[in-house]
Design a protein around this motif. Structure first.
Motif, mmCIF file in Angstrom:
data_model
loop_
_atom_site.group_PDB
_atom_site.id
_atom_site.type_symbol
_atom_site.label_atom_id
_atom_site.label_comp_id
_atom_site.label_asym_id
_atom_site.label_seq_id
_atom_site.Cartn_x
_atom_site.Cartn_y
_atom_site.Cartn_z
ATOM 1 N N PHE A 2 2.379 1.822 -3.388
ATOM 2 C CA PHE A 2 1.355 2.275 -4.342
ATOM 3 C C PHE A 2 1.018 3.744 -4.102
ATOM 4 O O PHE A 2 0.969 4.549 -5.033
ATOM 5 C CB PHE A 2 0.096 1.404 -4.202
ATOM 6 N N LEU A 3 0.810 4.088 -2.814
ATOM 7 C CA LEU A 3 0.401 5.453 -2.490
ATOM 8 C C LEU A 3 1.482 6.468 -2.859
ATOM 9 O O LEU A 3 1.181 7.546 -3.361
ATOM 10 C CB LEU A 3 0.071 5.578 -0.999
ATOM 11 N N GLN A 8 1.570 6.856 -6.682
ATOM 12 C CA GLN A 8 0.379 7.589 -7.125
ATOM 13 C C GLN A 8 0.465 9.056 -6.716
ATOM 14 O O GLN A 8 0.125 9.947 -7.487
ATOM 15 C CB GLN A 8 -0.858 6.945 -6.488
ATOM 16 N N LEU A 9 0.939 9.280 -5.490
ATOM 17 C CA LEU A 9 1.044 10.642 -4.968
ATOM 18 C C LEU A 9 2.000 11.472 -5.820
ATOM 19 O O LEU A 9 1.674 12.598 -6.221
ATOM 20 C CB LEU A 9 1.542 10.576 -3.518
ATOM 21 N N ILE A 34 -0.094 25.539 -2.438
ATOM 22 C CA ILE A 34 -0.600 24.181 -2.699
ATOM 23 C C ILE A 34 0.161 23.150 -1.856
ATOM 24 O O ILE A 34 -0.441 22.290 -1.209
ATOM 25 C CB ILE A 34 -0.500 23.845 -4.211
ATOM 26 N N ARG A 63 0.822 -1.205 0.000
ATOM 27 C CA ARG A 63 0.000 0.000 0.000
ATOM 28 C C ARG A 63 0.862 1.263 0.000
ATOM 29 O O ARG A 63 0.601 2.202 -0.746
ATOM 30 C CB ARG A 63 -0.912 -0.026 1.223
ATOM 31 N N TRP A 80 0.304 16.653 5.452
ATOM 32 C CA TRP A 80 0.294 15.193 5.587
ATOM 33 C C TRP A 80 1.609 14.657 6.163
ATOM 34 O O TRP A 80 1.777 13.455 6.336
ATOM 35 C CB TRP A 80 0.037 14.525 4.227
ATOM 36 N N GLU A 133 -0.612 23.129 1.866
ATOM 37 C CA GLU A 133 -1.946 22.597 2.219
ATOM 38 C C GLU A 133 -2.036 21.086 2.016
ATOM 39 O O GLU A 133 -3.021 20.470 2.381
ATOM 40 C CB GLU A 133 -3.024 23.264 1.344
ATOM 41 N N THR A 134 -1.039 20.522 1.354
ATOM 42 C CA THR A 134 -1.119 19.081 1.061
ATOM 43 C C THR A 134 0.045 18.303 1.701
ATOM 44 O O THR A 134 -0.075 17.866 2.839
ATOM 45 C CB THR A 134 -1.145 18.845 -0.470
ATOM 46 N N ASN A 150 0.502 11.934 -9.498
ATOM 47 C CA ASN A 150 -0.686 12.796 -9.519
ATOM 48 C C ASN A 150 -0.368 14.227 -9.107
ATOM 49 O O ASN A 150 -1.011 15.161 -9.573
ATOM 50 C CB ASN A 150 -1.766 12.240 -8.601
ATOM 51 N N MET A 151 0.600 14.375 -8.199
ATOM 52 C CA MET A 151 0.952 15.720 -7.722
ATOM 53 C C MET A 151 1.452 16.556 -8.906
ATOM 54 O O MET A 151 1.002 17.686 -9.113
ATOM 55 C CB MET A 151 2.040 15.595 -6.646
#
Lengths: 172, 168
Positions: A42-43, A46-47, A102, A39, A110, A105-106, A50-51
Protein backbone atom coordinates in the motif's frame (compact mmCIF):
# COMPACT_ATOMS: atom_id res chain seq x y z
CA UNK A 1 4.64 -64.99 15.91
CA UNK A 2 7.86 -63.36 14.75
CA UNK A 3 6.28 -62.45 11.40
CA UNK A 4 3.24 -60.92 13.12
CA UNK A 5 5.49 -58.69 15.24
CA UNK A 6 7.41 -57.59 12.15
CA UNK A 7 4.16 -56.64 10.40
CA UNK A 8 3.06 -54.65 13.49
CA UNK A 9 6.37 -52.79 13.63
CA UNK A 10 6.12 -52.06 9.90
CA UNK A 11 2.62 -50.63 10.45
CA UNK A 12 3.94 -48.46 13.27
CA UNK A 13 6.79 -47.22 11.10
CA UNK A 14 4.34 -46.31 8.31
CA UNK A 15 2.13 -44.40 10.78
CA UNK A 16 5.17 -42.50 12.13
CA UNK A 17 6.34 -41.66 8.60
CA UNK A 18 2.87 -40.37 7.67
CA UNK A 19 2.69 -38.20 10.80
CA UNK A 20 6.18 -36.80 10.13
CA UNK A 21 5.21 -36.02 6.52
CA UNK A 22 2.15 -34.17 7.85
CA UNK A 23 4.34 -32.20 10.24
CA UNK A 24 6.74 -31.26 7.47
CA UNK A 25 3.82 -29.85 5.44
CA UNK A 26 2.47 -27.93 8.45
CA UNK A 27 5.89 -26.39 9.13
CA UNK A 28 6.51 -25.54 5.48
CA UNK A 29 3.16 -24.02 4.57
CA UNK A 30 1.87 -22.59 7.84
CA UNK A 31 4.78 -21.69 10.11
CA UNK A 32 7.31 -20.67 7.46
CA UNK A 33 4.71 -19.10 5.16
CA UNK A 34 5.80 -15.50 4.50
CA UNK A 35 3.22 -12.87 5.44
CA UNK A 36 1.65 -10.86 2.64
CA UNK A 37 3.13 -7.37 3.14
CA UNK A 38 -0.18 -5.48 2.83
CA UNK A 39 1.20 -2.30 4.37
CA UNK A 40 4.39 -2.25 2.35
CA UNK A 41 2.48 -2.73 -0.91
CA UNK A 42 0.00 0.00 0.00
CA UNK A 43 2.73 2.44 1.02
CA UNK A 44 4.76 1.84 -2.13
CA UNK A 45 1.74 2.36 -4.40
CA UNK A 46 0.67 5.49 -2.52
CA UNK A 47 4.22 6.83 -2.44
CA UNK A 48 4.76 6.43 -6.18
CA UNK A 49 1.38 7.94 -7.18
CA UNK A 50 1.53 10.83 -4.69
CA UNK A 51 5.15 11.64 -5.51
CA UNK A 52 4.35 12.25 -9.18
CA UNK A 53 1.14 14.19 -8.50
CA UNK A 54 2.71 16.36 -5.81
CA UNK A 55 5.85 17.12 -7.81
CA UNK A 56 3.82 18.15 -10.87
CA UNK A 57 1.60 20.58 -9.00
CA UNK A 58 4.35 22.18 -6.86
CA UNK A 59 4.94 25.87 -7.58
CA UNK A 60 8.48 27.11 -8.11
CA UNK A 61 10.19 29.34 -5.57
CA UNK A 62 11.79 31.85 -7.91
CA UNK A 63 10.60 31.06 -11.40
CA UNK A 64 7.51 33.30 -11.50
CA UNK A 65 5.56 30.80 -9.39
CA UNK A 66 4.98 28.47 -12.34
CA UNK A 67 4.31 24.84 -11.49
CA UNK A 68 6.95 22.21 -12.15
CA UNK A 69 4.61 20.72 -14.76
CA UNK A 70 4.69 23.99 -16.75
CA UNK A 71 8.45 24.11 -16.32
CA UNK A 72 8.76 20.58 -17.76
CA UNK A 73 6.68 21.59 -20.78
CA UNK A 74 8.76 24.74 -21.26
CA UNK A 75 12.00 22.79 -20.95
CA UNK A 76 10.80 20.28 -23.57
CA UNK A 77 9.81 23.05 -25.97
CA UNK A 78 13.24 23.70 -27.47
CA UNK A 79 12.00 26.24 -30.02
CA UNK A 80 14.35 28.82 -28.51
CA UNK A 81 11.93 30.35 -26.03
CA UNK A 82 13.32 28.62 -22.96
CA UNK A 83 12.20 30.51 -19.91
CA UNK A 84 14.89 32.23 -17.81
CA UNK A 85 13.92 32.09 -14.15
CA UNK A 86 14.18 34.98 -11.69
CA UNK A 87 17.53 33.69 -10.41
CA UNK A 88 18.94 33.67 -13.97
CA UNK A 89 18.76 29.89 -14.49
CA UNK A 90 17.23 28.50 -17.69
CA UNK A 91 14.07 26.41 -17.13
CA UNK A 92 15.72 23.00 -17.72
CA UNK A 93 18.49 23.60 -15.21
CA UNK A 94 16.08 25.09 -12.69
CA UNK A 95 13.79 22.08 -13.09
CA UNK A 96 16.57 19.57 -12.49
CA UNK A 97 17.93 21.46 -9.48
CA UNK A 98 14.47 21.70 -7.92
CA UNK A 99 13.71 18.01 -8.50
CA UNK A 100 17.06 17.06 -7.00
CA UNK A 101 16.30 19.19 -3.95
CA UNK A 102 12.90 17.55 -3.45
CA UNK A 103 14.12 13.97 -3.96
CA UNK A 104 17.17 14.43 -1.75
CA UNK A 105 14.91 15.60 1.10
CA UNK A 106 12.42 12.77 0.71
CA UNK A 107 13.13 9.42 -0.98
CA UNK A 108 16.90 9.70 -0.47
CA UNK A 109 16.51 10.45 3.25
CA UNK A 110 13.98 7.62 3.65
CA UNK A 111 16.42 5.18 2.05
CA UNK A 112 14.11 4.23 -0.83
CA UNK A 113 15.45 2.80 -4.07
CA UNK A 114 13.91 4.62 -7.01
CA UNK A 115 14.26 5.76 -10.59
CA UNK A 116 12.57 8.95 -11.77
CA UNK A 117 12.42 9.69 -15.47
CA UNK A 118 10.98 12.43 -17.63
CA UNK A 119 11.27 11.66 -21.33
CA UNK A 120 9.58 11.84 -24.71
CA UNK A 121 6.98 9.16 -25.36
CA UNK A 122 7.61 7.09 -28.47
CA UNK A 123 4.21 6.26 -29.95
CA UNK A 124 5.60 3.62 -32.34
CA UNK A 125 7.38 1.56 -29.70
CA UNK A 126 4.99 2.59 -26.93
CA UNK A 127 7.81 3.36 -24.53
CA UNK A 128 9.94 6.19 -23.24
CA UNK A 129 12.74 7.31 -25.55
CA UNK A 130 15.74 7.17 -23.25
CA UNK A 131 17.81 9.38 -25.59
CA UNK A 132 15.34 12.22 -25.11
CA UNK A 133 15.50 12.26 -21.33
CA UNK A 134 14.83 15.60 -19.70
CA UNK A 135 15.46 14.34 -16.18
CA UNK A 136 16.87 11.12 -14.82
CA UNK A 137 17.21 10.83 -11.06
CA UNK A 138 17.85 7.63 -9.18
CA UNK A 139 19.09 6.06 -5.99
CA UNK A 140 20.34 2.49 -6.51
CA UNK A 141 18.03 2.49 -9.57
CA UNK A 142 15.19 0.08 -10.27
CA UNK A 143 16.21 -0.56 -13.90
CA UNK A 144 18.51 -3.42 -12.84
CA UNK A 145 16.90 -6.74 -13.89
CA UNK A 146 17.83 -8.34 -10.56
CA UNK A 147 15.54 -5.95 -8.67
CA UNK A 148 12.19 -7.42 -7.67
CA UNK A 149 8.86 -6.01 -6.45
CA UNK A 150 8.83 -2.77 -8.40
CA UNK A 151 6.00 -0.28 -8.12
CA UNK A 152 5.72 1.90 -11.20
CA UNK A 153 3.54 4.91 -11.85
CA UNK A 154 3.38 6.94 -15.04
CA UNK A 155 1.80 10.22 -15.92
CA UNK A 156 1.57 11.54 -19.49
CA UNK A 157 1.88 15.26 -20.25
CA UNK A 158 0.57 16.30 -23.66
CA UNK A 159 2.52 19.16 -25.29
CA UNK A 160 2.49 20.90 -28.68
CA UNK A 161 5.54 18.90 -29.75
CA UNK A 162 4.26 15.50 -28.64
CA UNK A 163 3.70 13.57 -25.47
CA UNK A 164 6.00 13.57 -22.49
CA UNK A 165 6.06 10.74 -20.00
CA UNK A 166 6.88 11.00 -16.33
CA UNK A 167 7.68 7.70 -14.72
CA UNK A 168 8.65 6.77 -11.20
CA UNK A 169 9.71 3.30 -10.11
CA UNK A 170 10.11 2.43 -6.46
CA UNK A 171 11.60 -0.96 -5.61
CA UNK A 172 12.75 -3.05 -2.63
CA UNK B 1 8.28 -69.21 32.82
CA UNK B 2 7.79 -69.01 29.09
CA UNK B 3 4.29 -67.50 29.57
CA UNK B 4 5.72 -64.83 31.91
CA UNK B 5 8.33 -63.76 29.35
CA UNK B 6 5.71 -63.60 26.64
CA UNK B 7 3.51 -61.44 28.88
CA UNK B 8 6.44 -59.16 29.64
CA UNK B 9 7.21 -58.85 25.95
CA UNK B 10 3.59 -57.92 25.25
CA UNK B 11 3.66 -55.33 28.02
CA UNK B 12 6.94 -53.89 26.77
CA UNK B 13 5.47 -53.63 23.29
CA UNK B 14 2.37 -51.83 24.57
CA UNK B 15 4.56 -49.53 26.66
CA UNK B 16 6.78 -48.73 23.67
CA UNK B 17 3.75 -47.91 21.53
CA UNK B 18 2.43 -45.70 24.33
CA UNK B 19 5.77 -43.89 24.66
CA UNK B 20 5.95 -43.28 20.89
CA UNK B 21 2.33 -42.12 20.88
CA UNK B 22 2.96 -39.73 23.79
CA UNK B 23 6.12 -38.44 22.09
CA UNK B 24 4.20 -37.69 18.90
CA UNK B 25 1.40 -36.12 20.91
CA UNK B 26 3.98 -33.91 22.63
CA UNK B 27 5.41 -32.77 19.29
CA UNK B 28 1.92 -32.02 17.96
CA UNK B 29 1.09 -30.06 21.15
CA UNK B 30 4.32 -28.01 20.94
CA UNK B 31 3.63 -27.29 17.27
CA UNK B 32 0.06 -26.29 18.06
CA UNK B 33 1.23 -23.83 20.74
CA UNK B 34 3.88 -22.40 18.41
CA UNK B 35 1.37 -22.10 15.59
CA UNK B 36 -1.14 -20.32 17.82
CA UNK B 37 1.53 -17.88 18.98
CA UNK B 38 2.73 -17.18 15.44
CA UNK B 39 -0.82 -16.71 14.20
CA UNK B 40 -1.67 -14.37 17.12
CA UNK B 41 1.45 -12.29 16.43
CA UNK B 42 0.65 -12.16 12.71
CA UNK B 43 -2.89 -11.10 13.43
CA UNK B 44 -1.71 -8.37 15.85
CA UNK B 45 0.82 -7.07 13.35
CA UNK B 46 -1.78 -7.14 10.57
CA UNK B 47 -4.24 -5.24 12.79
CA UNK B 48 -1.57 -2.60 13.50
CA UNK B 49 -0.82 -2.35 9.76
CA UNK B 50 -4.47 -1.90 8.88
CA UNK B 51 -4.95 0.64 11.68
CA UNK B 52 -2.02 2.73 10.42
CA UNK B 53 -3.35 2.59 6.83
CA UNK B 54 -6.84 3.54 8.00
CA UNK B 55 -5.55 6.55 9.97
CA UNK B 56 -3.36 7.65 7.04
CA UNK B 57 -6.33 7.49 4.67
CA UNK B 58 -8.57 9.33 7.14
CA UNK B 59 -6.06 12.19 7.44
CA UNK B 60 -5.43 12.33 3.69
CA UNK B 61 -9.13 12.82 2.99
CA UNK B 62 -10.08 14.87 6.05
CA UNK B 63 -12.57 17.56 5.00
CA UNK B 64 -11.13 19.89 7.68
CA UNK B 65 -7.82 19.93 5.79
CA UNK B 66 -8.47 19.22 2.11
CA UNK B 67 -8.17 21.94 -0.50
CA UNK B 68 -11.44 22.71 -2.21
CA UNK B 69 -12.72 25.05 -4.87
CA UNK B 70 -16.44 25.70 -5.32
CA UNK B 71 -17.18 22.81 -2.96
CA UNK B 72 -15.15 20.36 -5.01
CA UNK B 73 -12.39 18.70 -2.99
CA UNK B 74 -8.94 18.48 -4.50
CA UNK B 75 -6.98 15.26 -4.00
CA UNK B 76 -3.51 15.19 -2.54
CA UNK B 77 -3.64 18.77 -1.27
CA UNK B 78 -4.00 20.46 2.12
CA UNK B 79 -5.13 24.05 2.56
CA UNK B 80 -2.62 26.10 4.59
CA UNK B 81 -5.36 28.11 6.36
CA UNK B 82 -7.22 24.92 7.27
CA UNK B 83 -4.00 23.34 8.61
CA UNK B 84 -3.41 26.33 10.90
CA UNK B 85 -7.04 26.41 12.03
CA UNK B 86 -7.22 22.69 12.82
CA UNK B 87 -3.88 22.51 14.63
CA UNK B 88 -4.90 25.55 16.74
CA UNK B 89 -8.27 24.02 17.53
CA UNK B 90 -6.83 20.66 18.57
CA UNK B 91 -4.12 22.34 20.65
CA UNK B 92 -6.52 24.74 22.39
CA UNK B 93 -9.40 22.39 23.13
CA UNK B 94 -8.39 19.16 24.92
CA UNK B 95 -11.98 17.93 24.80
CA UNK B 96 -11.98 17.97 21.01
CA UNK B 97 -8.57 16.33 20.93
CA UNK B 98 -9.35 13.65 23.49
CA UNK B 99 -12.88 12.82 22.39
CA UNK B 100 -13.67 13.57 18.75
CA UNK B 101 -10.24 13.29 17.16
CA UNK B 102 -9.13 10.46 19.42
CA UNK B 103 -11.90 8.34 17.86
CA UNK B 104 -10.36 9.03 14.44
CA UNK B 105 -6.63 9.07 15.11
CA UNK B 106 -6.29 7.06 18.37
CA UNK B 107 -2.69 7.13 19.63
CA UNK B 108 -0.73 8.83 16.89
CA UNK B 109 1.42 11.79 15.95
CA UNK B 110 0.36 13.57 12.78
CA UNK B 111 2.54 16.27 11.23
CA UNK B 112 2.76 17.93 7.84
CA UNK B 113 6.32 18.88 6.88
CA UNK B 114 6.77 21.42 4.14
CA UNK B 115 9.87 20.49 2.13
CA UNK B 116 9.92 22.94 -0.81
CA UNK B 117 10.19 25.94 -1.25
CA UNK B 118 10.54 26.54 2.51
CA UNK B 119 11.05 24.07 5.31
CA UNK B 120 8.59 24.16 8.18
CA UNK B 121 6.47 21.73 10.13
CA UNK B 122 2.86 21.72 11.36
CA UNK B 123 1.82 19.36 14.16
CA UNK B 124 -1.85 18.54 13.78
CA UNK B 125 -2.38 15.92 16.45
CA UNK B 126 -0.18 14.29 19.06
CA UNK B 127 -1.26 11.70 21.55
CA UNK B 128 0.73 8.76 22.91
CA UNK B 129 -0.47 5.78 24.88
CA UNK B 130 0.61 5.66 28.54
CA UNK B 131 2.30 2.31 27.93
CA UNK B 132 4.63 3.97 25.42
CA UNK B 133 5.37 6.92 27.66
CA UNK B 134 6.36 4.55 30.48
CA UNK B 135 8.80 2.89 28.13
CA UNK B 136 6.68 -0.26 28.00
CA UNK B 137 6.46 -2.58 25.02
CA UNK B 138 4.55 -0.79 22.30
CA UNK B 139 4.90 -0.92 18.56
CA UNK B 140 4.88 2.10 16.29
CA UNK B 141 4.38 2.42 12.54
CA UNK B 142 5.49 5.39 10.46
CA UNK B 143 3.61 6.31 7.29
CA UNK B 144 5.00 8.99 4.98
CA UNK B 145 2.83 10.37 2.18
CA UNK B 146 4.03 13.05 -0.27
CA UNK B 147 1.45 15.79 -0.67
CA UNK B 148 1.07 19.51 -1.40
CA UNK B 149 0.09 22.52 0.69
CA UNK B 150 -1.93 25.24 -1.01
CA UNK B 151 -1.57 28.81 0.18
CA UNK B 152 -4.78 30.66 -0.81
CA UNK B 153 -3.11 34.08 -0.31
CA UNK B 154 -0.21 33.56 -2.71
CA UNK B 155 -2.11 30.92 -4.74
CA UNK B 156 0.98 28.69 -4.72
CA UNK B 157 1.47 25.01 -3.97
CA UNK B 158 4.34 23.76 -1.81
CA UNK B 159 5.71 20.23 -1.77
CA UNK B 160 5.13 18.60 1.63
CA UNK B 161 5.11 15.25 3.39
CA UNK B 162 2.30 14.00 5.59
CA UNK B 163 3.91 12.04 8.40
CA UNK B 164 1.80 9.75 10.60
CA UNK B 165 3.26 7.72 13.44
CA UNK B 166 0.74 5.38 15.04
CA UNK B 167 1.48 3.63 18.32
CA UNK B 168 -0.36 0.84 20.14
Amino acid sequence: MEKKAQVEILGLVIVVILILLGLVFVIKYIILDPQTPIRQDFLKTQLAANMINSVLSTSTKDCYGTTLKDLIINCYDKSGDQMICENGMPSCRYLNTTLQDIFSETLDVWGKKYTFLICEWDNDNEECELESEITHLERVGCLDPSVTRIEEKQSPIPTDRGQLDIKISICD
Amino acid sequence: MITRTKGQMKMMETLLILVIFLFLLGIVFILYVKLSRVSAEQSRSEDADLQSIEIAQTVAFLAELQCSAKNVAEDNCFDLLKINALSDLILRDPLIRNRYYYDLFEYSNITIQEIYPTERSFTLYDRHSEACEDGGGCSSKLTLIPTTIYDPYSKRYSFAVLSIRTTR
